[in-house]
Write an enzyme that holds these catalytic residues in place. Structure first.
Site, PDB file in Angstrom:
ATOM      1  N   ASP A 169     -45.437  -5.569   5.325  1.00 56.65           N
ATOM      2  CA  ASP A 169     -45.824  -6.858   6.149  1.00 56.65           C
ATOM      3  C   ASP A 169     -45.071  -8.153   5.463  1.00 56.65           C
ATOM      4  O   ASP A 169     -44.399  -8.949   5.728  1.00 56.65           O
ATOM      5  CB  ASP A 169     -47.266  -7.384   6.066  1.00 56.65           C
ATOM      6  CG  ASP A 169     -47.410  -8.514   7.016  1.00 56.65           C
ATOM      7  OD1 ASP A 169     -46.806  -8.868   8.110  1.00 56.65           O
ATOM      8  OD2 ASP A 169     -48.490  -9.084   7.088  1.00 56.65           O
ATOM      9  N   HIS A 264     -41.192  -9.663  13.384  1.00 58.42           N
ATOM     10  CA  HIS A 264     -42.732  -9.403  14.223  1.00 58.42           C
ATOM     11  C   HIS A 264     -42.732  -9.312  15.643  1.00 58.42           C
ATOM     12  O   HIS A 264     -43.624  -8.841  16.041  1.00 58.42           O
ATOM     13  CB  HIS A 264     -43.328 -10.635  13.718  1.00 58.42           C
ATOM     14  CG  HIS A 264     -44.200 -10.456  12.386  1.00 58.42           C
ATOM     15  ND1 HIS A 264     -43.688 -10.688  11.138  1.00 58.42           N
ATOM     16  CD2 HIS A 264     -45.619 -10.347  12.274  1.00 58.42           C
ATOM     17  CE1 HIS A 264     -44.566 -10.381  10.033  1.00 58.42           C
ATOM     18  NE2 HIS A 264     -45.666  -9.994  10.858  1.00 58.42           N
ATOM     19  N   HIS A 267     -42.186  -5.757  16.295  1.00 57.57           N
ATOM     20  CA  HIS A 267     -43.311  -5.247  16.146  1.00 57.57           C
ATOM     21  C   HIS A 267     -44.397  -5.439  17.056  1.00 57.57           C
ATOM     22  O   HIS A 267     -45.016  -4.285  17.576  1.00 57.57           O
ATOM     23  CB  HIS A 267     -44.159  -6.078  14.749  1.00 57.57           C
ATOM     24  CG  HIS A 267     -45.588  -5.729  14.660  1.00 57.57           C
ATOM     25  ND1 HIS A 267     -46.604  -6.391  15.733  1.00 57.57           N
ATOM     26  CD2 HIS A 267     -46.447  -4.787  14.165  1.00 57.57           C
ATOM     27  CE1 HIS A 267     -47.792  -5.931  15.535  1.00 57.57           C
ATOM     28  NE2 HIS A 267     -47.706  -5.141  14.733  1.00 57.57           N
ATOM     29  N   HIS A 281     -50.200  -2.453  10.870  1.00 62.00           N
ATOM     30  CA  HIS A 281     -49.334  -3.602  11.064  1.00 62.00           C
ATOM     31  C   HIS A 281     -48.189  -3.831  10.416  1.00 62.00           C
ATOM     32  O   HIS A 281     -46.534  -3.785  10.741  1.00 62.00           O
ATOM     33  CB  HIS A 281     -50.293  -4.920  10.876  1.00 62.00           C
ATOM     34  CG  HIS A 281     -49.478  -6.151  11.032  1.00 62.00           C
ATOM     35  ND1 HIS A 281     -49.122  -6.818  12.399  1.00 62.00           N
ATOM     36  CD2 HIS A 281     -48.849  -6.940  10.363  1.00 62.00           C
ATOM     37  CE1 HIS A 281     -48.351  -7.795  12.182  1.00 62.00           C
ATOM     38  NE2 HIS A 281     -48.231  -8.048  10.771  1.00 62.00           N
TER      39      HIS A 281
END
Length: 380
Positions: A169, A264, A267, A281
């Site tokens: 992350d 992101h 993602h 995540h």
């Protein structure tokens, strides 16, 4: 130009820091609603009892049900009112933290993460799910947590995969902040932007935000491997301290004040694939970062540096690493369409992004990752 920097009021990190939790509770009163799952609370029961005795505070156990849903948040709010709680304490991982944010609504909130898997502890946003665990909505609050209290000894004793996921992350933080810097995008999520009703200009990132995002990446490269070994052996070292700070604080401030971009958004698209649901995540964000680098045609040397880091700490570099053994054009299209919806962060990239461009970036990032794992190069 309007700029803004968003952060929690206090960030405190160190070994056995949980023993000082009562001190921060006392700044609001003496009674705290404690939101966390039973296992996390049992792991630190001794420390909770000690801090409660030393600072003469009381914990109201919320018996968190495990899902940050509107029903659960309503139950917890009712309990806080009935018990006259002076503050809210989140103990654990993402969903407990998000539930506590929803209960506190930006007031008297203490976050105590037991893992360093994401940068959520410092932010002023939360994700709501249905009672069945499906995505429901995002929530934003008027301010960030009052205190983020990180006990590094607890993090060191958590599973290593959580720490590595946090590095995935954090890996995106610099590259997404850089994209926002070049595009002059409004980086600060949750701040008011211009509308017909109000003439408030969008807020751009500060120099401090970009500097912290840059430091985040440098820290990962310098200390990531050493920190993983520290966590594997359940010991606190300087490297582990640095990576915990990078995963939680530097990444948190970097993303919220520096902005999100392609990684992101990609993602978010990847979550459409059921195979990826078993991955964390940060693991999906790591591959999203590689896809963003392809999307912006970054230098080969930079891509190799990111690949080397991912392979060294155990982060995914191709779709197979996320459980996706094969993918068809329809699936790629769905992923790219989700990644490019109108309000997605990918539009903070410093150039127009299309569905076809995202599909191509995913295909190439996947192939490059496969080749690098097999041959140690992708430029043959």
């Amino acid at each position: 130009m309007r700029k803004a920097f968003i952060s929690p009021a206090k960030y405190v990190q160190g070994e056995d820091e949980l023993l000082n939790l009562g001190y921060f509770i006392n700044t609001f009163g003496n009674k705290a609603l404690l939101i966390g799952n039973t296992q996390d609370i049992e792991r630190v029961k001794v420390q909770l009892n000690k801090t409660a005795e030393k600072y003469r505070c009381e914990f109201i156990m919320a018996d968190f049900k495990g899902e940050c849903s509107k029903v659960e948040v309503a139950r917890l709010k009712k309990l806080a009112i009935e018990k006259n709680c002076d503050c809210t304490v989140a103990l654990g991982g993402g969903k407990a933290i998000d539930a506590a944010k929803c209960v506190a609504q930006g007031e008297a909130l203490i976050i105590v993460p037991t893992i360093a898997a994401t940068d959520a502890p410092t932010s002023h946003s939360a994700v709501l799910y249905t009672e069945d665990g499906a995505f429901d909505d995002y929530a934003y609050f008027k301010q960030n947590p009052s205190v983020v209290l990180v006990d590094t000894k607890i993090i060191a004793n958590a599973p290593v995969r959580f720490l590595v996921s946090g590095m995935g992350d954090a890996l995106s933080t610099y590259f997404e902040a850089r994209a926002n810097y070049h595009s002059y995008a409004a980086a600060n999520a949750g701040l008011p932007c211009g509308s017909q009703e109000e003439s408030i200009a969008p807020a751009r990132q500060t120099m401090a935000a970009f500097a912290l995002a840059t430091l985040c990446y440098q820290t990962l490269l310098n200390d990531g491997i050493k920190a993983k070994q520290s966590c594997h052996n359940k010991v606190v070292t300087t490297a582990l301290e640095n990576i915990i700070e990078a995963n939680i604080l530097l990444s948190g401030l970097g993303f919220e004040s520096g902005g999100l971009a392609g990684a992101h958004a990609i993602h978010d698209g990847l979550t459409l694939l059921e195979e990826t649901h078993h991955y964390y995540h940060g693991e999906k964000v790591a591959f999203g970062t590689l896809a963003q680098l392809i999307l912006e045609n970054s230098p080969s040397e930079e891509i190799e540096e990111v690949l080397d880091f991912c392979l060294a700490v155990g982060l995914p570099v191709c779709l197979a690493d996320l459980g996706v053994k094969s993918i068809n054009d329809a699936q790629l299209t769905a992923i790219a369409e989700k990644a490019t919806i109108s309000d997605e962060s990918i539009h903070a990239m410093p150039f127009p992004v299309t569905v076809d461009a995202v599909k191509a970036a995913i295909i190439v990032a996947d192939k490059i990752g496969q080749d690098y794992k097999q041959y140690g190069t992708f430029t043959k």
